[in-house]
Scaffold this active site. Structure first.
Site, PDB file in Angstrom:
ATOM      1  CB  CYS A  80      42.716  -1.773  61.734  1.00 25.80           C
ATOM      2  SG  CYS A  80      41.670  -0.621  60.924  1.00 25.80           S
ATOM      3  CG  HIS A 143      40.244  -4.810  64.516  1.00 24.36           C
ATOM      4  ND1 HIS A 143      40.309  -4.022  63.391  1.00 24.36           N
ATOM      5  CD2 HIS A 143      39.664  -5.971  64.118  1.00 24.36           C
ATOM      6  CE1 HIS A 143      39.781  -4.655  62.376  1.00 24.36           C
ATOM      7  NE2 HIS A 143      39.374  -5.848  62.790  1.00 24.36           N
TER       8      HIS A 143
END
Ligand SMILES: *[C@@H]1O[C@H](CO)[C@@H](O)[C@H](O)[C@H]1NC(C)=O
Ligand SMILES: *[C@@H]1O[C@H](CO)[C@@H](O)[C@H](O)[C@H]1NC(C)=O
Length: 598
Positions: A80, A143
């Site tokens: 990610c 993130h």
């Protein structure tokens, strides 16, 4: 039918008129709105229009039917944080160190309070579009670091990278968010707790003894007892909840992980903790609908980044979505994800924004093959026939993802492009399609930055009828280079320099929600014993037949790519990654944001 034909003729005419208009007029016309929808850990084999005939993804399929479907679309990393960073900046994350180094087990930013983030001198798509007078919003997962102030009093995160507004998840979803987990832990079998019990006993006895000897008042004794217990509580807290031995990868106990990180932010403040998972998908979609309604009232162009919570673990659904699919909990999550994409796309239409909005859909990486739930049910994605998955570095399954661009009247509908493209192409492509100046002109501080993505506007408009430009893509694992891809003429070569050692008879490494064939370190199945393996994906898409090392073709391509690699390593500097410092990555109590209004 007739109306359909007339409409598409009309839009084709408009498109021609617009593309044919001189540059001066282009500048005056309002640039298109941009909507990016990003799925999390979605396998390319999990989508109807990419060949899955048992799962229902009508909204993604419709997007493909009305737009351009990319069949060879690649993420810059199978993880990610680095993949998202690359997508937002058009640059390999190794260039600015948003990857851990070999010594660290943590592979993504684990905590809101971690002191690692996308460096502030990197320029994101949001920053570029804001410079082009767009209104920008992020709904969903970020993130890329939160930049929390002391005591977490403010954590601006995406607001530091070009977003006017943010509502969503600061880090990622973690299995631990499902909770609840025990807070009161005291395990007398562990030396830490034994020491604590001994210290407690010793303190109480010595205080009692001291009271007698020194003739303290009762008040003094109670005060000192309270003080001692407060200090011991802090020691207990750290013994019970902080440390690398707490059974989780993230350096904290499950309880603390959920308490500290299961949070939703609005702008730079926490508004929900812990996250109510059931229905989260619908809430994010509803938020985007609200954002679009506001955008529609404004005459500025907008950029909305709808970053989905699905289909990352843990699995969760609104109650009515449970057991709706043929593929268990994971399938239910896919179908719920598709439904929320439908909500966002329908809102575009509802507010009359559909025609002037360029939509892009993709996933940050391929499916996580190893992921299973506590009851053993598979909860990871399916990467079709491509080998390997999330976390694996070079293997195709971890980086080959769905990719669709739609812009009614400007891009052809139902078109398919097989030429290799990258998630990193996003920014140059948007700027190009929107008729905006290149990045270096929009944001002067970006002028000296090399972009690894390139505009694929031509490919999107005209398809891959003409032979593609020669292009090389590098596939990293952290800062190490694991594979190179060369697009040349009719060939798509892929050279593996090192490969993960899969478990016998599979393309994965066992089972578990933090298990993966991690592509670094000796304990992570790395097989570097062989000479490079070379494939031609144009004729062998699933990498079944490596090209014979004795052939002229092998020697020529491998020599060429090795030379390219040598030049690359000699000229492109990869800084020491900020993520290599454990103290920065770890949970930092003095930067932990609290939820005062939850
Ligand atoms: C469709 O997706 C599901 C869920 O990941 C998977 O189990 C199934 O094998 C896929 N089917 C095909 C034909 O790819
Ligand atoms: C943004 O707006 C400013 C002020 O109206 C204008 O000077 C500038 O040219 C605009 N930028 C772009 C890229 O349109």
């Amino acid at each position: 039918m007739k109306i359909g034909i007339r409409l598409s003729l009309l839009s084709a005419l408009i498109a021609t008129a617009l593309t044919a208009s001189p540059l001066g007029e282009l500048g005056a016309r309002r640039p298109p709105n941009i909507l990016v929808i990003l799925a999390d850990d979605l396998g390319i084999g999990d989508v109807g229009c990419y060949g899955n005939d048992t799962i229902r993804t009508p909204n993604i399929d419709r997007l493909a039917a009305e737009g351009v479907k990319l069949t060879h679309h690649l993420a810059a990393a199978p993880m990610c944080t680095p993949s998202r960073a690359a997508m937002m900046t058009s640059r390999y994350p190794a260039r600015y160190g948003l990857v851990p180094n070999e010594r660290l087990e943590t592979v993504v930013i684990p905590h809101i309070s971690s002191r690692v983030a996308l460096p502030l001198d990197e320029v994101t798509l949001a920053t570029a579009l804001r410079a082009a007078n767009y209104t920008t919003a992020l709904v969903g997962k970020w993130h890329l670091g939160m930049y929390c102030n002391l005591f977490g009093e403010s954590c601006p995160g995406p607001l530091k990278h070009g977003f006017d507004t943010f509502y969503g998840i600061p880090v990622t979803l973690f299995m631990e968010f499902r909770g609840p987990h025990p807070f009161w832990v005291f395990d007398l079998e562990k030396p830490g707790f034994q020491r604590l019990a001994f210290t407690w006993l010793l303190s109480v006895v010595s205080l009692a003894f001291a009271k007698k000897k020194l003739k303290w008042s009762l008040f003094t004794l109670v005060f000192l007892l309270l003080l001692t217990h407060a200090i011991l509580f802090v020691f207990w807290f750290f013994t019970a909840h902080v440390g690398l031995d707490k059974g989780s990868l993230w350096g904290v106990s499950n309880w603390l992980h959920r308490a500290a990180n299961s949070r939703i932010f609005r702008q730079d403040k926490v508004v929900e903790s812990p996250i109510e998972l059931d229905g989260l998908s619908q809430r994010l979609a509803a938020e985007s609908r609200k954002v679009l309604a506001d955008f529609a009232k404004d005459d500025k162009p907008f950029f909305l980044f709808h970053s989905l919570a699905h289909v990352h673990t843990p699995m969760f659904n609104a109650p009515n979505r449970e057991r709706a699919s043929k593929h268990g909990r994971y399938g239910d999550n896919i179908e719920e994800m598709d439904e929320s994409i439908g909500t966002v796309l329908d809102s575009l239409k509802e507010f009359g924004l559909e025609d002037n909005t360029l939509v892009y859909f993709t996933s940050d990486q391929g499916g996580h093959l190893e992921a299973i739930d506590d009851d053993g049910q598979r909860i990871g994605g399916h990467n079709g026939l491509f080998k390997g998955g999330k976390a694996q570095g070079g293997p195709e399954g971890g980086i080959r993802v769905a990719g669709i661009y739609r812009w009614p009247g400007h891009l052809p509908g139902g078109a398919v492009v097989d030429t290799p493209t990258s998630l990193m192409d996003l920014m140059p492509t948007f700027l190009d399609l929107a008729g905006l100046p290149p990045l270096g002109e929009l944001v002067p501080s970006a002028a000296n930055k090399d972009l690894d993505g390139q505009s694929i506007a031509d490919l999107l408009m005209n398809g891959d009828r003409s032979p593609p430009q020669e292009r090389i893509m590098i596939h990293h694992c952290r800062q190490a280079i694991r594979a190179l891809r060369l697009v040349r003429g009719d060939h798509i070569y892929k050279m593996h320099l090192a490969k993960v050692k899969w478990f016998e008879g599979s393309t994965q490494c066992g089972w578990g929600h933090t298990t993966g064939c991690f592509c670094y370190g000796d304990k992570f199945h790395l097989d570097i014993s062989h000479a490079p393996e070379l494939y031609d994906l144009a004729v062998d898409p699933y990498e079944d037949k490596p090209i014979d090392p004795e052939t002229k073709e092998y020697k020529e391509i491998v020599d060429f790519l090795r030379m390219y690699l040598k030049n690359w390593q000699g000229s492109v500097h990869y800084p020491d990654p900020p993520m290599s410092n454990m103290a920065d990555v770890m949970w930092r109590p003095h930067h932990q944001p609290m939820c005062w209004h939850c």
